[in-house]
Design a protein around this motif. Structure first.
Motif, PDB file in Angstrom:
ATOM      1  N   CYS A 104       0.862  -1.188   0.000  1.00  0.00           N
ATOM      2  CA  CYS A 104       0.000   0.000   0.000  1.00  0.00           C
ATOM      3  C   CYS A 104       0.896   1.235   0.000  1.00  0.00           C
ATOM      4  CB  CYS A 104      -0.916  -0.015   1.221  1.00  0.00           C
ATOM      5  SG  CYS A 104      -0.027  -0.222   2.785  1.00  0.00           S
ATOM      6  N   SER A 105       0.501   2.289   0.697  1.00  0.00           N
ATOM      7  CA  SER A 105       1.318   3.505   0.759  1.00  0.00           C
ATOM      8  C   SER A 105       1.858   3.784   2.159  1.00  0.00           C
ATOM      9  CB  SER A 105       0.495   4.711   0.273  1.00  0.00           C
ATOM     10  OG  SER A 105       0.160   4.563  -1.085  1.00  0.00           O
ATOM     11  N   CYS A 106       1.717   2.816   3.067  1.00  0.00           N
ATOM     12  CA  CYS A 106       2.287   2.977   4.404  1.00  0.00           C
ATOM     13  C   CYS A 106       3.811   3.001   4.325  1.00  0.00           C
ATOM     14  CB  CYS A 106       1.838   1.827   5.311  1.00  0.00           C
ATOM     15  SG  CYS A 106       0.113   1.909   5.828  1.00  0.00           S
ATOM     16  N   ARG A 107       4.418   3.716   5.239  1.00  0.00           N
ATOM     17  CA  ARG A 107       5.874   3.803   5.287  1.00  0.00           C
ATOM     18  C   ARG A 107       6.375   3.597   6.705  1.00  0.00           C
ATOM     19  NH1 ARG A 107       5.335   9.013   1.671  1.00  0.00           N
ATOM     20  NH2 ARG A 107       3.178   8.449   2.099  1.00  0.00           N
ATOM     21  N   GLY A 108       7.701   3.542   6.850  1.00  0.00           N
ATOM     22  CA  GLY A 108       8.266   3.316   8.167  1.00  0.00           C
ATOM     23  C   GLY A 108       7.937   1.914   8.649  1.00  0.00           C
ATOM     24  N   THR A 109       7.453   1.795   9.854  1.00  0.00           N
ATOM     25  CA  THR A 109       7.102   0.483  10.416  1.00  0.00           C
ATOM     26  C   THR A 109       5.607   0.191  10.327  1.00  0.00           C
ATOM     27  OG1 THR A 109       6.880   1.453  12.629  1.00  0.00           O
ATOM     28  CG2 THR A 109       9.044   0.559  12.027  1.00  0.00           C
ATOM     29  N   ALA A 110       4.868   0.999   9.599  1.00  0.00           N
ATOM     30  CA  ALA A 110       3.408   0.835   9.502  1.00  0.00           C
ATOM     31  C   ALA A 110       3.025  -0.031   8.307  1.00  0.00           C
ATOM     32  CB  ALA A 110       2.732   2.195   9.384  1.00  0.00           C
ATOM     33  N   GLY A 111       1.883  -0.706   8.436  1.00  0.00           N
ATOM     34  CA  GLY A 111       1.252  -1.359   7.292  1.00  0.00           C
ATOM     35  C   GLY A 111       1.661  -2.776   7.005  1.00  0.00           C
ATOM     36  N   PHE A 112       2.567  -3.368   7.784  1.00  0.00           N
ATOM     37  CA  PHE A 112       2.959  -4.755   7.548  1.00  0.00           C
ATOM     38  C   PHE A 112       1.872  -5.688   8.061  1.00  0.00           C
ATOM     39  CE2 PHE A 112       6.990  -2.440   7.950  1.00  0.00           C
ATOM     40  CZ  PHE A 112       7.556  -2.745   6.722  1.00  0.00           C
ATOM     41  N   ALA A 113       1.564  -6.715   7.280  1.00  0.00           N
ATOM     42  CA  ALA A 113       0.476  -7.619   7.670  1.00  0.00           C
ATOM     43  C   ALA A 113       0.606  -8.938   6.925  1.00  0.00           C
ATOM     44  CB  ALA A 113      -0.877  -6.985   7.371  1.00  0.00           C
ATOM     45  N   TRP A 146     -11.362  -4.837   1.587  1.00  0.00           N
ATOM     46  CA  TRP A 146     -10.884  -5.933   0.749  1.00  0.00           C
ATOM     47  C   TRP A 146      -9.784  -5.487  -0.209  1.00  0.00           C
ATOM     48  CZ3 TRP A 146     -10.802 -10.763   1.562  1.00  0.00           C
ATOM     49  CH2 TRP A 146     -11.829 -11.409   2.246  1.00  0.00           C
ATOM     50  N   ASP A 147      -9.764  -4.238  -0.603  1.00  0.00           N
ATOM     51  CA  ASP A 147      -8.710  -3.843  -1.540  1.00  0.00           C
ATOM     52  C   ASP A 147      -7.985  -2.553  -1.161  1.00  0.00           C
ATOM     53  OD1 ASP A 147     -10.690  -2.020  -2.111  1.00  0.00           O
ATOM     54  OD2 ASP A 147     -10.825  -2.492  -4.245  1.00  0.00           O
ATOM     55  N   ARG A 148      -8.273  -2.037   0.042  1.00  0.00           N
ATOM     56  CA  ARG A 148      -7.591  -0.819   0.505  1.00  0.00           C
ATOM     57  C   ARG A 148      -7.091  -1.002   1.930  1.00  0.00           C
ATOM     58  NH1 ARG A 148      -8.476   3.784  -2.666  1.00  0.00           N
ATOM     59  NH2 ARG A 148     -10.020   3.463  -4.314  1.00  0.00           N
ATOM     60  N   CYS A 149      -5.926  -0.459   2.194  1.00  0.00           N
ATOM     61  CA  CYS A 149      -5.327  -0.533   3.524  1.00  0.00           C
ATOM     62  C   CYS A 149      -6.166   0.275   4.515  1.00  0.00           C
ATOM     63  CB  CYS A 149      -3.900   0.002   3.468  1.00  0.00           C
ATOM     64  SG  CYS A 149      -3.102   0.180   5.070  1.00  0.00           S
ATOM     65  N   SER A 150      -6.412  -0.283   5.686  1.00  0.00           N
ATOM     66  CA  SER A 150      -7.200   0.422   6.704  1.00  0.00           C
ATOM     67  C   SER A 150      -6.409   1.540   7.374  1.00  0.00           C
ATOM     68  CB  SER A 150      -7.679  -0.569   7.771  1.00  0.00           C
ATOM     69  OG  SER A 150      -6.574  -1.148   8.450  1.00  0.00           O
TER      70      SER A 150
END
Length: 375
Positions: A104-113, A146-150
């Protein structure tokens, strides 16, 4: 992909032709291929397994999902080292043992899943909306998971988009095709396949979706959505005239139905202009864009993806046109610099749109330099 081909000879069957295995619903063009598959293709050993999984379509979806998750985790492996899932807080998924992703567009330590965690989160949210009969607005917001990062609210791209697409499809494929989640799932799958550049597979899905919508008597607006996505897949496959004509029809359909300032119309205009540029019909593209390029940021906002894409397309028109003046080239460079800077801030440097914007910026600078400007 959606099972629209004979399992033996790959003859295209659409959604209704041919015959199916009476036990597991694997599809064939006729009895000869069915007999051959049983005797020589190993179907005698797989048939019970496929039935146990829920039938041929469900079995295929489960298999493709597992493959897509592996590919996505491997593609993200370098980026995800030392990180944990923001949903389950583990590095390895406790059950599937899959690795982490971030597309997605998260950066740093965010958005890993884990894809499994993203899918379970979306599944639960949608189920709650269905069970409690929540409003269409709330349902749509939850379906977006379903298709976008929360976290960053941006659409998943690349191999992650593909894996999430298969996750969505395998979740709802067993439902009746009149159920909205199943109809939405086929759309998410098509987008995911396109995101990972599996355009031939995406074409099969898009065409199956359009046939289904027409058969079910879907609204004009819903048909236009499917045609928009199908046109984009045509363009990816190099069927440019077909793509342009369909985008044109969608744009005028939206203009008639919704008016010039509706989000759907602006999106359709953007897609139509992009298809004109690909065909080097710059004069038509420029005329269309000048009508709507000032309206778009007012309606959608300065940092909306469509606003940025529209500015990007307009700048491309300015510098690609052989009749471009030095002033046109300088304007193109300035617009691309501003748009690339904004897109990078919103989406991050690794986003496909940002990568392509930077390529356009290099091209515009080279064109200006070749004309004796300051590239």
């Amino acid at each position: 992909m959606i099972l629209t081909q004979c399992a033996v000879c790959a003859t295209e069957l659409g959604l209704t032709l041919g015959k199916k295995c009476g036990r597991c619903s694997t599809r064939y063009c006729g009895p000869e291929c069915q007999k051959k598959h049983w005797e020589e293709g190993g179907h005698d050993k797989l048939c019970k397994t496929i039935k146990k999984a829920g039938g041929a379509e469900q079995y295929n979806a489960n298999k493709k999902y597992a493959e897509a998750v592996t590919v996505a985790a491997e593609a993200c492996a370098e980026d995800t080292k030392g990180q944990t899932c923001y949903i389950c807080t583990q590095a390895l998924h406790w059950k599937t043992k899959e690795g982490l992703v971030r597309g997605c567009s998260c950066r740093g330590t965010a958005g890993f899943a884990h894809v499994s965690c993203l899918a379970e989160q979306a599944k639960i949210l949608v189920a709650e909306a269905e069970e409690n009969n929540l409003s269409d607005k709330v349902f749509d917001e939850r379906w977006a998971r379903w298709d976008r990062c929360s976290l960053c609210e941006q659409r998943y791209h690349g191999d992650v988009g593909c894996a999430v697409g298969w996750a969505c499809w395998k979740t709802y494929v067993g439902r009746s095709e009149t159920d909205w989640p199943r109809q939405g799932a086929i759309n998410v799958l098509g987008s995911g396949l396109d995101a990972a550049k599996h355009h031939e597979d995406a074409l099969s899905v898009r065409e199956a979706e359009l046939a289904m919508k027409r058969r079910l008597g879907a609204s004009t607006s819903n048909i236009l959505v499917v045609q928009t996505n199908l046109a984009l897949t045509y363009q990816h496959l190099g069927r440019l005239e077909q793509a342009m004509q369909m985008q044109k029809d969608v744009y005028f359909g939206r203009l008639t139905t919704h008016g010039v300032e509706h989000t759907y119309t602006l999106t359709a205009a953007n897609n139509y202009a992009a298809s004109l540029v690909v065909l080097r019909r710059y004069k038509e593209a420029k005329s269309l864009l000048r009508k709507i390029i000032r309206v778009t940021p007012r309606i959608l906002g300065e940092t909306h993806e469509i606003t940025l894409r529209m500015r990007w397309i307009y700048a491309n028109v300015l510098y690609m046109d052989t009749s471009a003046t030095p002033d046109d080239l300088r304007e193109a460079v300035t617009k691309l610099e501003d748009t690339a800077r904004t897109a990078q801030r919103v989406f991050g440097r690794a986003h496909p749109m940002v990568v392509e914007l930077e390529r356009s910026l290099r091209g515009s600078r080279e064109a200006l330099s070749a004309r004796g400007g300051n590239g």
